[in-house]
Design a protein around this motif. Sequence first.
Motif, mmCIF file in Angstrom:
data_model
loop_
_atom_site.group_PDB
_atom_site.id
_atom_site.type_symbol
_atom_site.label_atom_id
_atom_site.label_comp_id
_atom_site.label_asym_id
_atom_site.label_seq_id
_atom_site.Cartn_x
_atom_site.Cartn_y
_atom_site.Cartn_z
ATOM 1 N N PRO A 45 0.832 -1.212 0.000
ATOM 2 C CA PRO A 45 0.000 0.000 0.000
ATOM 3 C C PRO A 45 0.861 1.255 0.000
ATOM 4 N N ASP A 47 1.226 5.672 -0.076
ATOM 5 C CA ASP A 47 0.623 6.952 0.288
ATOM 6 C C ASP A 47 0.681 7.865 -0.933
ATOM 7 N N GLU A 95 -9.626 9.982 -5.556
ATOM 8 C CA GLU A 95 -9.479 9.431 -4.208
ATOM 9 C C GLU A 95 -10.197 8.081 -4.094
ATOM 10 N N THR A 118 -8.138 4.634 -3.110
ATOM 11 C CA THR A 118 -8.467 3.824 -1.929
ATOM 12 C C THR A 118 -9.075 2.484 -2.330
ATOM 13 N N HIS A 131 -4.625 1.689 -1.680
ATOM 14 C CA HIS A 131 -3.644 2.711 -1.327
ATOM 15 C C HIS A 131 -4.288 3.795 -0.454
ATOM 16 N N ASN A 132 -3.478 4.686 0.077
ATOM 17 C CA ASN A 132 -3.952 5.747 0.966
ATOM 18 C C ASN A 132 -3.772 7.109 0.317
ATOM 19 N N THR A 160 -2.983 10.891 1.029
ATOM 20 C CA THR A 160 -2.432 11.717 2.104
ATOM 21 C C THR A 160 -3.084 13.091 2.160
ATOM 22 N N THR A 169 3.423 15.179 4.549
ATOM 23 C CA THR A 169 2.990 13.783 4.457
ATOM 24 C C THR A 169 3.988 12.850 3.790
#
Length: 279
Positions: free
Chosen positions: A137, A139, A154, A158, A162-163, A165, A181
């Motif tokens: 995963p 950022d 986004e 997700t 993945h994330n 930031t 971040t």
Amino acid sequence: MSVSQSIAPHLPSLRRFARALSGSQESGDAYVVALLEALVDDPSLFPTGLEPKIALYRVFLKIWNSVGTNDFRISSETSEAIHGLQTLTPKPRQAFLLLSVEGFDAEAIAKILDIDTAEVAVLIAAADHEIASQLDPADILIIEDEPLTAAHLEEIVTGIGHNVTGTARTHAAALKLARETQPDLILSDIQLADGSSGVEAVNEILGSLELPVIFITGHPELLLTGAKPEPTFLIAKPFNAETVKAIIGQALFFQVRSRVKDGNGELPRKSSESAADAC
């Protein structure tokens, strides 16, 4: 119509495909040059009875698959990227990129790879699995001034594990979020809310961070000028989710940094270390 006339409109797309396949502009362009030289030497290599674009990609991949990457001397800067490519099964990767990046349907992919359409689905599923299995995963920072587009990106990010930031709408906000971040990857538009440049923001960020960048823009012609250097990863708006997923996978896999400039007539440029050093 001559072979050169029939393929000329499709060369920018082929260069994009070659960059995605090899992981760098330099190595991708070297293979495109090899293709053009082969066609000059022997125009009969170009298949008859196929649409020109399909025929062009078919000949290109025949050349790609016929040249051992260890024997194809491009430069020391790209050797690690090409070596990394060898960890993925070749045909599944090619089918995946033809679908997700180039937008060919299953029938066209089958013609390009000289297989049947049933095998295309099997190859794409295999590539998806192989790429996903190699990625942790990540950022991801989104630089995008249009709220609906940012929300869509986004959701895509997700949705594949993945994330996000944060989302920046301006140059200043992008720099602040990047510092705070420390993202692993950036998705960036090139025109931001306050009239500032996403290209300039990315270039400043890459002055202190080493990470891949994917430009997502409604004006790809501003970056795909046909002159060197250009960003390795570029998605045109309107985009589809599968394309974004595919390119995120490619960017994280190769860990390519696209260092770019704008203003004063400078073309977008990658840093000299880009493809190889980030892999």
